[in-house]
Write an enzyme that holds these catalytic residues in place. Structure first.
Site, short mmCIF file in Angstrom:
data_model
loop_
_atom_site.label_atom_id
_atom_site.label_comp_id
_atom_site.label_asym_id
_atom_site.label_seq_id
_atom_site.Cartn_x
_atom_site.Cartn_y
_atom_site.Cartn_z
N GLU A 147 0.80 -1.22 0.00
CA GLU A 147 0.00 0.00 0.00
C GLU A 147 0.84 1.28 0.00
O GLU A 147 0.42 2.30 -0.56
CB GLU A 147 -0.95 0.00 1.20
N GLN A 180 -9.11 -5.74 11.96
CA GLN A 180 -8.57 -4.76 11.02
C GLN A 180 -9.24 -3.38 11.15
O GLN A 180 -9.42 -2.67 10.16
CB GLN A 180 -8.66 -5.27 9.58
N LYS A 208 -17.94 -0.04 5.78
CA LYS A 208 -18.36 -1.10 4.86
C LYS A 208 -19.86 -1.04 4.60
O LYS A 208 -20.32 -1.28 3.47
CB LYS A 208 -17.96 -2.47 5.41
N MET A 232 24.61 8.05 1.49
CA MET A 232 24.56 9.37 2.10
C MET A 232 24.90 9.30 3.58
O MET A 232 25.59 10.19 4.12
CB MET A 232 23.19 10.02 1.89
#
Length: 575
Positions: free
Chosen positions: A65, A128, A177, A490
């Protein structure tokens, strides 16, 4: 007016559709053509509805994601449109937080739609479930949660308006939902204004007059061009101002490509690893005109010493940036596309040829001390600057440059030229390693007619390397140049210069990148010898699809010039 009254009045009743369909129809009303996402339980009703829209909406299935948000950023940065992402609740949503923070720092217009558990389960620690609106308040321009089907179109219209207007930024719409599954009449109205939200103001007359007076009086001015010029589509207005004022102009990292690199008045990049001239001559300037930039610490160094002998005019759309870091003698708050012409119309035509020649003298110093060694070093292993220069010349400085974060980012910014705007995509404010690969995917989809070249280091590439699978599945012709020095370069440079060469956990034992590339159906070549570089770049350029060119580079190379952290920019080091 009820349905019967509407029919009598001759008005057709709105069709009744599901919330998931309403979301997709809302996207279409906003001109969305591409979604970046990853399905899951709380967003599956939307994905089910999306099945019937496959001929109207392109969905790119990413592998993580975070990659969806970075890809949407790349898409937005090159296309000038709003990037759109679609993910599920809980970990799917929280995986996007880094991308949201990056988009907020770099003012990228983005709409992220997240699924959420049913409204009856909110606050119960359901499977979730996260309080994603609470989590993202600090990393979004605006966010909201939708619990009713009939509220989805209005929330999406508001989200797109806020994301793209004023100073752009990311917006989150969290949809439960049950709101996705319910049905309601669908009617979509684009939003053109919101009471109490003023995306841009008009500068006052007194400020314009004072800015004109300072510009006309300046003997040693410098225009500092930020990303606001690109975001405001004000490149032509910027050119007109420069032509009339005769001033030299330098760019921030994110402002690169707003002006062509070969523009006679362009004097280079500002900041920590910028060009010698605009940094060393900062103390000589009597006027600094900051256009669409926010005085980031990587640009100013020690802000107390920045422009110490100069008056400062700040053109900026976000009033929160005025006087936040550096005091502005004149602040012109507004859209630079409107404010720049107000100045151009009133200033006297001028030329600053002798002053610009001073910058050219600095260019010669930098060339001898830094650039000549970086681009034509002679013996030893290939250097990063050489690789960047070889690719830039092969594409005639007209590709879209995407970078990850680190040494390769700075080398690419320094040695890759630009012919047109929206040709630089990088993570500026947040400095997100792993940004480059998914952002390059989005950039190619946002500008399919252009070549997209990604420069990545071996550290950053491995943070989102799974997105090679996205390239494979969606057949995205990104050209990837991996500058492999087997270090977190770096960090190693700072350890080299400031920590007595104590290289604590910065050396990398890397995998076989060729096996990984080929395993994802991507053409690959590795070069270690300087004499093979041009041929390898030509092979990459000739490839119609994606290509990974691994260049094994010098492991202990440092990026110069460099302004030490906390020092004034005039203390810039050439070695």
């Amino acid at each position: 007016m009820n349905t019967t009254e509407k029919i009598k009045a001759g008005e057709q009743p709105a069709p009744c559709i599901t919330g998931s369909q309403a979301l997709i129809e809302s996207f279409l009303r906003e001109g969305v053509d591409t979604l970046f996402g990853y399905p899951g339980g709380a967003i599956i009703p939307v994905y089910d509805a999306l099945y019937d829209y496959r001929d109207r909406l392109r969905h790119i299935l990413v592998r993580h994601e975070q990659g969806a948000v970075h890809a949407a950023q790349g898409y937005a940065r090159v296309s000038g449109r709003v990037g759109v992402c679609l993910v599920t609740s809980g970990p799917g949503a929280t995986n996007t937080v880094t991308g949201l923070a990056d988009a907020l720092m770099d003012s990228t217009p983005l709409v992220l739609v997240t699924g959420q558990v049913g409204s009856s389960l909110l606050g119960t620690d359901a499977f979730q479930e996260t309080n994603f609106v609470g989590i993202t308040q600090a990393v979004t321009k605006w966010n909201c949660q939708v619990k009713r089907t009939e509220d989805i179109p209005g929330a999406i219209a508001k989200a797109f308006y806020i994301a793209r207007s004023g100073r752009p930024g990311p917006v989150v719409v969290d949809i439960t939902k049950d709101a996705q599954c319910g049905t309601a009449p669908f009617r979509y109205e684009k939003i053109t204004s919101i009471r109490s939200y003023v995306p841009a103001t008009v500068p006052d007359e007194a400020g314009i007059a004072e800015a004109v007076r300072l510009i006309d009086a300046a003997q040693r001015p410098l225009v500092m061009v930020g990303q606001g010029v690109i975001l405001g589509n004000a490149e032509a207005e910027m050119r007109a101002f420069l032509e009339k004022s005769g001033m030299p102009a330098a760019s921030t990292l994110l402002g690169l490509s707003a002006l062509p690199s070969d523009l006679p008045q362009y004097v280079g990049m500002l900041g920590m690893h910028g060009n010698y001239g605009p940094n060393i001559k900062n103390r000589e300037c009597d006027l600094l005109v900051a256009v669409g930039m926010r005085f980031d610490d990587r640009v100013t160094g020690n802000p107390a010493a920045f422009g110490a002998n100069a008056k400062i005019i700040h053109l900026e759309i976000d009033p929160a940036e005025i006087d936040k870091i550096v005091h502005a003698d004149v602040a012109l708050v507004g859209d630079v596309k409107q404010t720049l012409p107000l100045l151009t119309a009133r200033i006297r035509a001028a030329e600053h040829g002798a002053w610009i020649e001073g910058f050219r003298a600095c260019d010669k110093v930098e060339y001898e001390a830094v650039i000549r060694k970086a681009l034509a070093p002679g013996g030893g292993r290939i250097r990063m600057g050489e690789a960047v220069d070889a690719v830039a010349r092969a594409y005639d400085n007209d590709a879209v440059l995407v970078t990850d974060v680190g040494q390769q980012q700075m080398f690419a910014a320094r040695y890759f030229g630009f012919r047109r705007s929206r040709s630089m995509v990088t993570s500026g404010g947040l400095g997100t390693m792993g940004f480059g690969l998914p952002a390059a995917i989005g950039a190619k989809l946002g500008a399919p007619e252009r070549e997209v070249c990604l420069f990545a280091g071996d550290g950053g590439l491995q943070m989102t390397i799974q997105e090679l699978g996205t390239i494979f599945q969606s057949q995205i012709a990104v050209k990837i140049v991996l500058l492999n020095n087997s270090f977190l370069g770096m960090v190693r440079q700072w350890q080299d210069l400031f920590y007595d060469r104590r290289y604590s956990f910065t050396e990398l034992a890397n995998p076989d990148f060729g096996l990984i590339a080929r395993g994802n159906g991507i053409a690959y070549r590795c070069v270690e010898r300087r004499e093979e570089l041009a041929e390898a770049v030509a092979e990459m350029q000739a490839c119609a699809g994606a290509f990974l060119l691994e260049v094994r580079v010098e492991s202990d190379e440092n990026v110069f010039p460099m302004v030490p952290a906390g020092a004034p920019v005039s203390a810039i080091r050439l070695e």
